[in-house]
Design a protein around this motif. Sequence first.
Motif, mmCIF file in Angstrom:
data_model
loop_
_atom_site.group_PDB
_atom_site.id
_atom_site.type_symbol
_atom_site.label_atom_id
_atom_site.label_comp_id
_atom_site.label_asym_id
_atom_site.label_seq_id
_atom_site.Cartn_x
_atom_site.Cartn_y
_atom_site.Cartn_z
ATOM 1 N N ILE A 75 -11.558 -32.106 -17.429
ATOM 2 C CA ILE A 75 -10.561 -31.228 -18.059
ATOM 3 C C ILE A 75 -11.251 -30.332 -19.084
ATOM 4 O O ILE A 75 -10.960 -29.137 -19.200
ATOM 5 C CB ILE A 75 -9.453 -32.064 -18.746
ATOM 6 C CG1 ILE A 75 -8.831 -33.059 -17.763
ATOM 7 C CG2 ILE A 75 -8.388 -31.146 -19.341
ATOM 8 C CD1 ILE A 75 -7.997 -32.459 -16.684
ATOM 9 N N ILE A 79 -11.162 -26.337 -19.431
ATOM 10 C CA ILE A 79 -10.627 -25.649 -20.619
ATOM 11 C C ILE A 79 -11.675 -24.704 -21.209
ATOM 12 O O ILE A 79 -11.382 -23.531 -21.486
ATOM 13 C CB ILE A 79 -10.184 -26.677 -21.680
ATOM 14 C CG1 ILE A 79 -8.943 -27.426 -21.184
ATOM 15 C CG2 ILE A 79 -9.879 -25.985 -23.000
ATOM 16 C CD1 ILE A 79 -8.496 -28.528 -22.106
ATOM 17 N N THR A 82 -12.148 -21.745 -19.105
ATOM 18 C CA THR A 82 -10.989 -20.853 -19.214
ATOM 19 C C THR A 82 -11.055 -20.038 -20.497
ATOM 20 O O THR A 82 -10.820 -18.819 -20.483
ATOM 21 C CB THR A 82 -9.680 -21.662 -19.178
ATOM 22 O OG1 THR A 82 -9.734 -22.547 -18.070
ATOM 23 C CG2 THR A 82 -8.476 -20.755 -19.072
ATOM 24 N N ILE A 83 -11.404 -20.719 -21.597
ATOM 25 C CA ILE A 83 -11.514 -19.986 -22.874
ATOM 26 C C ILE A 83 -12.562 -18.882 -22.740
ATOM 27 O O ILE A 83 -12.341 -17.727 -23.135
ATOM 28 C CB ILE A 83 -11.894 -20.946 -24.025
ATOM 29 C CG1 ILE A 83 -10.748 -21.927 -24.293
ATOM 30 C CG2 ILE A 83 -12.222 -20.166 -25.298
ATOM 31 C CD1 ILE A 83 -11.135 -23.055 -25.221
ATOM 32 N N LEU A 240 -8.287 -28.596 -29.037
ATOM 33 C CA LEU A 240 -9.188 -27.447 -28.904
ATOM 34 C C LEU A 240 -10.118 -27.338 -30.101
ATOM 35 O O LEU A 240 -11.217 -26.821 -30.008
ATOM 36 C CB LEU A 240 -8.382 -26.145 -28.808
ATOM 37 C CG LEU A 240 -7.769 -25.770 -27.472
ATOM 38 C CD1 LEU A 240 -7.061 -24.439 -27.608
ATOM 39 C CD2 LEU A 240 -8.834 -25.691 -26.406
ATOM 40 N N SER A 246 -17.649 -32.167 -21.606
ATOM 41 C CA SER A 246 -17.752 -31.291 -20.447
ATOM 42 C C SER A 246 -18.672 -31.981 -19.445
ATOM 43 O O SER A 246 -19.468 -32.840 -19.814
ATOM 44 C CB SER A 246 -18.316 -29.938 -20.848
ATOM 45 O OG SER A 246 -19.570 -30.123 -21.457
#
Lengths: 297, 269
Positions: A75, A79, A82-83, A240, A246
């Motif tokens: 996940i 994320i 995506t950021i 966040l 990661s």
Amino acid sequence: MNSLFYQKNSSRNIGDKVFTSLSLICVVISILPLIFLVTYILIKGGAQITPELFTLEPNPPGDDLDAGGINPALIGTLIITTIASIIAIPVGVGGGIYLAEYSKGGPFSRFIRFGVNVLAGVPSIIAGVFIYALIVSTKILFGSMYSGLAGGMALSILMLPTVIKTTDEGLKLVPNELRYASLGVGASMYTTILKITLPSAFRSIATGVVLGIARAAGETAPLIFTALFSYYYITGFGDLFYEMGSLAVLIYNFALEPYDAQNKLAWAASFILVLSILSVNIFSRILAALTEKTKRV
Amino acid sequence: MIKNTKKAQKNNILSLEDVSISYGKFEAVKNIFCNFKKGDITSLIGPSGCGKSTVLRSLNRMNDLIPNCSLKGTVLFDGTNIYDKRVDPVEVRRRIGMVFQQPNPFPKSIYENIAFGARINGYVGDMDDLVELSLKKAALWSECKDKLNDSGYSLSGGQQQRLCIARTIAIEPEIILMDEPCSALDPISTLKIEETMHELKKNYTIIIVTHNMQQALRVSDMTAFFNAIEYEDGDGGKVGYLAEFNSTKKIFSSPKEKTTQEYISGKFG
């Protein structure tokens, strides 16, 4: 009189054979690492794939009964990438539009193009150190230090040159006649770009963006300085601003552990990472193929 | 009818006053004085490199898009110098439309090709009506009324060019500029476009650049003959100038200039 038949033992033909086999050996050697790497990861990692892998948290090393899963890292990678995309795609496409459409090839745009090429060659760890100095050590993001947000920013620096370059190149391929046509019916520059040139170049830009994402998703070095690592599920928006796991950093951390269970988890994560980057690359090839087709219409 | 024509002859819709256009340091055309009359078809003819396309593009500021291109002098349209600093080139192009040498439809449907210009210009009426009317004016309606949703690229070259004309008409310009509109087309398509031009003459002023002298003779009321001379300093570069401007009839039957006579009889060019 020389015979016209092929002479096996003439020095010319022997030399020819030697050279052909030499170059063949070189090409095999150069392709071997790729084949071994992919098969090794597929075998080593593929064996570890279980449904729990995708749902569980990794257990702390030392507890060598069971390593757990890679859910937070999976996940987290999604994320952080995506950021990075949210930052790099608008900025990069916008910059590419400026270079291709507005700048008139003057010294400023030549400087920017040069700068973009330099940025593309910057080692990824430098991007990490840069964001570390700018964001992490200054605690500028609401007092948080290592965070997924900072990780995304570091990756966006790596994506940016790819996006700018492909946008620039993609727009340059759009024939000028099309721009003239649009301006000729009284469209402004901005309508022309938004409604005519960008849609025509959409697929080649999308291909570049996808390749940029694929590159960013596999980076480790910038994330070690920025997102660090986390063992825990990502539960809400607030996460966040904290350390975020990661896949790449998970592999880095767990491959160095002395425990077998953690090593296996690293293999499994490698498998997932390689597979997803491979599929993203294939997806971009399909996009590029579609572009070719539409151009011929 | 005759009275109307006479009245129209007095109306200059577009005037060039001492216009010189340069690309960087090189002057392409020099000291052009020329008046285009409302409701006329004016053709610009002349040998290659004499700057007729450059002049045409300067009339709706398309030259702005070419780096290093600059213009001296005034181009009066509707009483305004369109090269005045306060003038918005986008507004100029909305009122002076252009058809290009190569058919260049948008990569959209036939319908959208026409609707695009109208929509961005704030057209509020019935779009279906406008598309039909524009296609009819461009003599394309009967050929494509059943496939309005097909891509503009599905048409033949001649049809594409008429689609481009329809697209230009849809924004209701006052002047239509045509840059060798038939040079990429076969004779039959050319004839159809010329017929279209005769129809359009009723409502629009047309200025056309052509290499085809028969075409100039067939379609135009007025003809401007451009020629190029070598620079006085003699380094081989050429600069274009307006050699003769008169009614088409006079240009082709009794030209005043010797070069005009030579050009139209095919001695050079």
